[in-house]
Write a protein that holds these residues in place. Sequence first.
Motif, PDB file in Angstrom:
ATOM      1  N   SER A 282       0.830  -1.247   0.111  1.00 16.58           N
ATOM      2  CA  SER A 282      -0.087   0.132  -0.045  1.00 16.58           C
ATOM      3  C   SER A 282       0.731   1.213  -0.083  1.00 16.58           C
ATOM      4  N   LYS A 283       2.092   1.273   0.445  1.00 14.84           N
ATOM      5  CA  LYS A 283       3.023   2.282   0.472  1.00 14.84           C
ATOM      6  C   LYS A 283       3.127   2.945  -0.795  1.00 14.84           C
ATOM      7  N   GLU A 285       1.278   2.491  -3.486  1.00 14.87           N
ATOM      8  CA  GLU A 285       0.136   2.632  -4.319  1.00 14.87           C
ATOM      9  C   GLU A 285      -0.221   3.875  -5.272  1.00 14.87           C
TER      10      GLU A 285
END
Length: 811
Positions: A282-283, A285
Motif C-alpha cells: 500500500s505504501k 499505491e
Amino acid sequence: MTLHMHPAEAASVGDALPALPLATVMEAAQAAQRQIPPAFPLAATVAVNPFLGQTGLTLAQTAARLGRLAGVRITPPRSIFAAKLADGDLTRDDIAQALAASPEPLALDAGAVIARLGAEPAGLQALPTVATLATALGDWDFEALVTDRMGAFCAALFDEGQALWPLAKGRSVYATWQLNGSHDLTPEIMGLTGFGTFVAAAPDTAQGALLRAVSTLGLTGEALESYFHQLLLGLGGWAQAARYRLWEAELAGGTDATLLDLLAIRLVWEEALFLHLAQQGSKAEAALLKWRQTAAAHAQPALPTEDMVIDAVLQEASERAAQRKLSGKLAARKTSIAASAVQRPAVQAAFCIDVRSEVFRRALESLDPAIRTLGFAGFFGIGTSHRGFASSRAEKRLPVLLQPARFSCSTPEGAEKADRTARIAARAKRAFGRFRQAAVSSFAFVEAAGPLYAAKLVKDALLPASPAADATPAPRFDPPLAPDQAVATAATVLRAMSLTEGFARIVLIAGHGSDVRNNLHSSALQCGACGGHSGEVNARLLASLLNDPAVREGLGAEGIAVPEDTLFLAGLHDTASDGVTLYEGDVDASAHAQDLAQLKDWLASAGALARAERAEKLPGAERQQAMGVRARDWSQTRPEWGLAGCAAFIAAPRQHSAGADLGGRVFLHDYVADKDEGFRVLELILTAPVVVASWISLQYYGSAVVPQLFGAGNKLLHNAAGGMGVVEGNGGLLRTGLTWQSVHDGEKLMHEPLRLTVMVEAPEKAVLDILSRHPGVRALFDQRWLHLLLLDGEGKPVSRYAGGLSFSPLG
C-alpha cells in the motif's frame, strides 16, 4: 526487500497488456536514438546542434517535447525580450510580423503579447521516470543511484586511454554491463536488495531486455518513443557519446549498437525499480498509479501551450530585429573595394568564414584599399585524414558531415626513421606518465618526486609559456595526388572561393587555431571545418598544391590563368592572440621579399587593431598587447570568446559587407553567383558550411538558454572523463556543449541567443531547386531553425524564405 517477483507477475500490479512485437519496440528505440545529437571527444570537439533530432519540429513543438521529457524551457526568459523592447532593439512591429508568420495560430495581437512580457510562465515539470517515483517514497535516492552507477560504467566504457584499468573488450556493451552489474554491490547497499541476481537473470540480449521491460512496465506502442527518448535524455552526454559512435559508424557505411545497449541497460534499472515498488504494498499505491498515468501521457502527442507559442513568437521577433539591424549595417557600409576593383590587389588573404575572422579581416582591409580578403570554409576544400609527425593517430581534417577521401602526413619523404625514433620517444614519455598515475606507484611518486615539480608549478603560474615556434615538417599527400586529380582539386577549390582571376603577387591561405593552455575544451576553439583541429595542415597542403608548376599549367587549361609571379603562402591565424604565423619555409619567397615584408607589417598592425577590439569584451583584458600571454595562462577560464555572439551567415561578394563593422558576429563566405556554373558552389555552401554554421549557432543557443541540459557547466568543477568529455565533480553525467564561462562573463550573457540568419545573393529559383533536392537542409529553414534572406545586386535583403519552397518579398 529482495527482487523476487518475476517480471511476468508485474502485470497484476496494473492493467494487463498484450506483449508488443519486437519490431514495434525496435522501431521506437531507433526513432528515440535519432532524437539524440552526437558528442565528439575532447581531442576533436566540434559544435553540434543539440536540437538535431528535432529539426522536423517547430521551436514551440520542440519546447513542448523537451518540456515534458526534461522539464526545461528552451527559450530565453521574457525579461530579456522586455529589456530589448525598452531599449528600442525590439519593436512592436517586429512582434506583429512574427505573430503573422507564426506556424502555430495565436489568438493574440502584438499588444497582448507585449502585455505578457511581465509574466514569466510557470516552471515546467518533467514526466517522472520509475526511478523518480521510487525516490519519492523517501527511503533511498534511487535517481542518484542510477546516475552514479550508469556514470561509472559509461566512464569506463567510453575511455579513450585515460583509464588505467579499462573494461574488458570482446563483448557487447549490454553483455559487459550485465557481467559487471551482476557483481556490483552498490545497489544492494543502497536498498535495492537482489539487484545483482536480477541483472544476472535478465535476458542476455539488449533486444530481449527491451522487450521484457516494456511488458513489465505496461507500456503501449504509442508510448515507447517518448519514454525511450526521456531515458536517453536522462543519460546526458553519455547517450550523446554513444550517438557519436553510431554517427561515425554510419558515415563509414556501418552501424553501432552502443546507444541501443545503453537504452536497454537503463530500462533494466527501470524494470528493477518498478518491481521494487510493486513489493512495497500500500505504501507504493500512489506511485504505481502515477506511473500508469505517466505511461498514458507518453502515449499522447506533446502539444505546445499558449505560453510556449508566445515565447516562440518573441524569439522570432528578436531574430527579425537582429536582421533589421544587420541590414542597416550593410546599407551604411563604407568601402573603396568596388572603386579599386580594376587594380591588381597588393595581397589577397583567404580566411576561414569563422566569425572571429571577421574582426581580423576588417582590421586588415582598413590598412590599405589594395588589400583584399576572402572567406571560405577553413579546411579550404582539402578534406584529409592526416597523420602528424611522430604520431600514430590519424586526424580527420574536414567537417564532421564528410568522410575524408585523401590521406596526408607530416613525415618528409626519406625521414621515416626519424619519425619512428620520435614516435618511440613519445611512447616512452606516455609510459612514464602512466607510471606516475598508476595505483601502485602514484602515492610513492608524489612523496618522492613531488617537491621537484615546485619550480615548474611556480614558473607556470607566474611566467606563462611563450608560443613555441612551429617546426612541424610541411604536410604532403600520401600517396601523392595523380596529376589530373591535383588539377581538378585545385580548380574546384579556386572556383568555390570565387578566386579565378585578378590574382595578387601574394595570396595568403590562412587557417586558424587557438594557442591556449590547460583547457579541456581547447579543441572547441579550433577550426570546426577542420574537425576540431587547427587549420594549418589544410592551408599548407592547398598552398603547396597551387604552387606546383604542373598544377598551374593544368589550371590554365581549365580557364584559370594564375600569373607566374603569384605566390600562394600558407599561414595560421591564432584567434586567441590575433597573431599570424607564416609558413615561409614551405616556399621559395626570394622573389617576393619586399611583398612579404609588407605583408608582415600589415598582419602585425591588423593584429593590434583586432586585439584592441576584442580586449574590450574580455573580462580582465586591460591591455590588448597581453592577449597572447592571457591565452597561455593556465589559470585563465576565458582565453577568448570563441564564436560567442554568432548571429548571421552571408554568402555574397565581399563588397556587400566590406567596411561594415559586423562585430565578429557574422560568418562571411565569398560567393559570386555569376561565376557559379550550374550553381554547384551554391549547393555546396547551403549543404555544408551553412549546416555547420547552424550547428555552431544552435550549440551556443542551447548552452546559453538551456545550460542544465545542453551546457558543459562550470569549468572550475570539471574533471576529464576518459578523454571523451567532462563531468562536474568526481562522477555522474557527462556534460556536453559549451562551458558557462564560454557564454557568460560572470554578470551577463555574452552570447545573444538567436537562430542563425543566412543571407545569400543568388537567384531565387536556384536556391529553391537546391532546397527541393536536400530535404534535411530544407527542414532547417521550413521549421525556422535557420532564417533565409535573399540579397539583391547591391547587398540589400529583398525576400524572405517563407517555408514550403516559397519566398515572400520584404517591404
